[in-house]
Design a protein around this motif. Sequence first.
Motif, PDB file in Angstrom:
ATOM      1  N   ASP A 331       0.831  -1.209   0.000  1.00 27.05           N
ATOM      2  CA  ASP A 331       0.000   0.000   0.000  1.00 27.05           C
ATOM      3  C   ASP A 331       0.864   1.257   0.000  1.00 27.05           C
ATOM      4  N   ASP A 332       0.299   2.303  -0.574  1.00 34.92           N
ATOM      5  CA  ASP A 332       0.974   3.602  -0.587  1.00 34.92           C
ATOM      6  C   ASP A 332       0.696   4.311   0.736  1.00 34.92           C
ATOM      7  N   VAL A 333       1.737   4.552   1.502  1.00 32.51           N
ATOM      8  CA  VAL A 333       1.610   5.233   2.793  1.00 32.51           C
ATOM      9  C   VAL A 333       2.518   6.462   2.775  1.00 32.51           C
ATOM     10  N   ASP A 334       2.201   7.375   1.894  1.00 32.01           N
ATOM     11  CA  ASP A 334       3.023   8.572   1.723  1.00 32.01           C
ATOM     12  C   ASP A 334       3.123   9.342   3.037  1.00 32.01           C
ATOM     13  N   TYR A 335       4.313   9.853   3.306  1.00 32.83           N
ATOM     14  CA  TYR A 335       4.544  10.553   4.571  1.00 32.83           C
ATOM     15  C   TYR A 335       3.648  11.775   4.700  1.00 32.83           C
ATOM     16  N   TRP A 336       3.345  12.431   3.600  1.00 34.14           N
ATOM     17  CA  TRP A 336       2.571  13.665   3.651  1.00 34.14           C
ATOM     18  C   TRP A 336       1.085  13.434   3.412  1.00 34.14           C
ATOM     19  N   ALA A 337       0.652  12.175   3.428  1.00 33.18           N
ATOM     20  CA  ALA A 337      -0.787  11.901   3.347  1.00 33.18           C
ATOM     21  C   ALA A 337      -1.461  12.391   4.627  1.00 33.18           C
ATOM     22  N   ASN A 338      -2.663  12.937   4.490  1.00 38.56           N
ATOM     23  CA  ASN A 338      -3.330  13.541   5.646  1.00 38.56           C
ATOM     24  C   ASN A 338      -3.949  12.518   6.586  1.00 38.56           C
ATOM     25  N   ASP A 339      -4.469  11.430   6.051  1.00 37.38           N
ATOM     26  CA  ASP A 339      -5.168  10.465   6.906  1.00 37.38           C
ATOM     27  C   ASP A 339      -4.966   9.063   6.348  1.00 37.38           C
ATOM     28  N   LEU A 340      -4.351   8.197   7.133  1.00 38.68           N
ATOM     29  CA  LEU A 340      -4.121   6.807   6.745  1.00 38.68           C
ATOM     30  C   LEU A 340      -4.841   5.821   7.655  1.00 38.68           C
ATOM     31  N   LEU A 341      -5.629   6.333   8.614  1.00 37.68           N
ATOM     32  CA  LEU A 341      -6.245   5.459   9.612  1.00 37.68           C
ATOM     33  C   LEU A 341      -7.761   5.419   9.549  1.00 37.68           C
ATOM     34  N   TYR A 342      -8.389   6.471   9.064  1.00 38.53           N
ATOM     35  CA  TYR A 342      -9.847   6.561   9.114  1.00 38.53           C
ATOM     36  C   TYR A 342     -10.405   6.725   7.703  1.00 38.53           C
ATOM     37  N   THR A 343     -11.671   6.335   7.567  1.00 40.94           N
ATOM     38  CA  THR A 343     -12.342   6.435   6.267  1.00 40.94           C
ATOM     39  C   THR A 343     -13.590   7.301   6.328  1.00 40.94           C
ATOM     40  N   SER A 344     -13.798   8.010   7.428  1.00 40.48           N
ATOM     41  CA  SER A 344     -14.974   8.877   7.547  1.00 40.48           C
ATOM     42  C   SER A 344     -14.616  10.070   8.414  1.00 40.48           C
ATOM     43  N   SER A 345     -15.512  11.027   8.452  1.00 43.41           N
ATOM     44  CA  SER A 345     -15.331  12.181   9.332  1.00 43.41           C
ATOM     45  C   SER A 345     -15.734  11.799  10.754  1.00 43.41           C
ATOM     46  N   ALA A 346     -15.439  12.692  11.697  1.00 43.91           N
ATOM     47  CA  ALA A 346     -15.694  12.404  13.107  1.00 43.91           C
ATOM     48  C   ALA A 346     -17.146  12.677  13.461  1.00 43.91           C
ATOM     49  N   GLY A 347     -17.632  11.939  14.444  1.00 39.51           N
ATOM     50  CA  GLY A 347     -18.976  12.130  14.959  1.00 39.51           C
ATOM     51  C   GLY A 347     -19.015  11.837  16.440  1.00 39.51           C
ATOM     52  N   GLY A 348     -20.107  12.249  17.112  1.00 36.48           N
ATOM     53  CA  GLY A 348     -20.245  12.005  18.538  1.00 36.48           C
ATOM     54  C   GLY A 348     -20.425  13.295  19.313  1.00 36.48           C
ATOM     55  N   VAL A 349     -20.908  13.163  20.539  1.00 36.21           N
ATOM     56  CA  VAL A 349     -21.218  14.341  21.347  1.00 36.21           C
ATOM     57  C   VAL A 349     -19.955  15.052  21.817  1.00 36.21           C
ATOM     58  N   PHE A 350     -18.814  14.362  21.851  1.00 40.09           N
ATOM     59  CA  PHE A 350     -17.568  14.988  22.269  1.00 40.09           C
ATOM     60  C   PHE A 350     -16.736  15.450  21.078  1.00 40.09           C
ATOM     61  N   ASN A 351     -17.298  15.402  19.902  1.00 36.34           N
ATOM     62  CA  ASN A 351     -16.590  15.884  18.725  1.00 36.34           C
ATOM     63  C   ASN A 351     -16.850  17.379  18.570  1.00 36.34           C
ATOM     64  N   TYR A 352     -15.819  18.152  18.291  1.00 38.54           N
ATOM     65  CA  TYR A 352     -15.966  19.596  18.188  1.00 38.54           C
ATOM     66  C   TYR A 352     -14.922  20.157  17.234  1.00 38.54           C
TER      67      TYR A 352
END
Length: 668
Positions: A331-352
């Motif tokens: 897999d391509d894991v470029d050092y300057w890639a912004n996100d390599l761990l998640y596939t969605s935006s954040a959600g939840g009551v503690f997200n801000y």
Amino acid sequence: MYVPVLPSMGSPASPVSPVQLGRIQASLPASLPAQLPSLDASPKEPRPREPREVKEKVSPEHLELMKAHRELLQVLQTQATSHEELTRQHTELLKAHQALLASAVSPAPAPAAREAPAPLTPAPPPSNAPKGRHMRKAKSHYYVTNEVKLQLPSNPTLLDNTLLFLPERAVRDYNLEPNLDDKGDSEKYMWFGRVWELRALVDQMYQEKADAIRQRAEDLPESRKRELKLKMRDPAVRGKLKKLCARWKGSAFRRRCSFAVLDRLKYSHLRGTLIYAHGSGGCSWDNFRICRMIAGMGILVIAPDGFAYPKESAMGQMRHKALAPLHLGSDDVDYWANDLLYTSSAGGVFNYSTKAESVLKETQEYKDLYEKCYQLRRSELHFTIARLPAWVLSQGFFLGGTSEGAMTVARFDDQRYGEMIIGRFINSFSIEYCYFTPTPEAGLLGGQLDVPTLNIIGNKDQYFGAEDSIAKVVAEHGSGYGDKNLTGNGFNTMVRQGLENGLVCVLEDGVHSPCNTHDNFLRQLFNTFFSRAGSIWELHMIWEADPLLKSLVQLVEATDHRGKVTHLFVPKMVYPQRMTLREIETLRALHATDELDAAMKKEQTIIEAERGEIKEQLARCRTEAEKSPRAKASETKNFYAGDKLDSRKKWEDWVRLHSSQTRANSAQ
């Protein structure tokens, strides 16, 4: 009766001494008609005899001696033949030696003239040969591929989803497939993933053995099965087996609820261990870059992930992101890639996503939100540290964090861990009373004051900077809160609290994500911090030995009153940060200024675009903040107000009261 032991017919002949031959002759009976020849006698052909009738019965001993006699004769014949062959060879060698002496005395004839030989052309190496005479191919080894289909645990916990960044030595000891490299590397040599993924890959190594054991259990003979059934009818045996199963299950469960999977690294001689707290958006962007650069230095990085809970769980309702699968080695894991761990935006009551106008309109709600987030994050740190392997606790570990994670590390009460804490670094947080810390006490360091502490922040940090930031907008507003005299760094806080060993690095033109502008500086800074944490306050003196490193920092102020705290200013980098320092030094040695200038212009375009977005964001915040009412928010107590600081005051009051009562009782 003595029977001589002689070599058999098929065995190689061995010499027989005269003494041995005499013993053999003496052992033969006098009635034996044949006489043994002497050693110097030449072998003679046996004379054929006419067959005659045997009138008397021959005894077995007689037959055995006759057989031994025949074998001895054959041995002697073989020895005589070998002696003749040696004599012949010796004669030929003497003749050859005499001929050689005669040729050495006579002059040799002049050689005939001949053409000069053509120059030799080396044969082309085979296509699979290594380059260079002294190059050798490394030995290959087996590893578990990341392509294995992994089964997610039914109820994953914080520990199961904790992120691990394994350095090269750990990857080799686990026999894993590397899936991560560092900036500028040509091949992958590190591994990153979650604890449950590491467990599943390790289990694959023992899958074949487990299948064999399971197969043997299934192939038990019927007699053995009947025997086991009879034993299981005994209540005492059945009770002992139940206890054994319960203890085994309990032990396996306790190991699953700890970092026991890391026990294999006890003798890997890693450089150290870092417990890392990510920012409010998870372990992406600069969080991931910092973790991988530190793992590249040989340090094990353990990062609890508060966004990895299942969405339907109670913790997932607080914070959640969809997780990416385990990355493969290809897999391509470029050092300057912004996100390599998640596939969605954040959600939840503690997200801000902090906006000044929102904080000013709902001041108390945001205070409670930030306090709850801190309590959640500090619980994650305590949970993680309590389950570390014994070898990590004895070796000691570092604490570090960025943004919200940095605020957590700054306020974290680590006094119970004593000498286990080697050092802490606080990145992109100013350690001041601001909108992120609901009370002035929350803007102080909450842990041990003798732990070496490193604070890194840009002077143009859009959230906590002193020049123009959300913290400054909220503090200057009538209904806001925070220190009106923000400095944008933790130097004053360290000095005021009497920190024994501290360093503050303020990055020129650095924003909340400092890797774009000071990535190479951070690498050198972390390398020194993890090597010489106890001397981090004198970084500018340590770097004086290297002209390049010396040019990276400028001393602003230092204090040696109650503790050793230093404030350094880090100018803008004059070389591109998307190149490694090795590449930069090579290009400088080759005077390739054109290539360096082109890379610098390209990076400057990216930095200017980011800086423009930040200016627009802050301008909108100021405009909206001016429209907000200047009403003072009411202070209300909440469940999370009883933090470490209040507990310490109560403890001091109890000690004072207990001491006075003790003195009164002793006086009576």
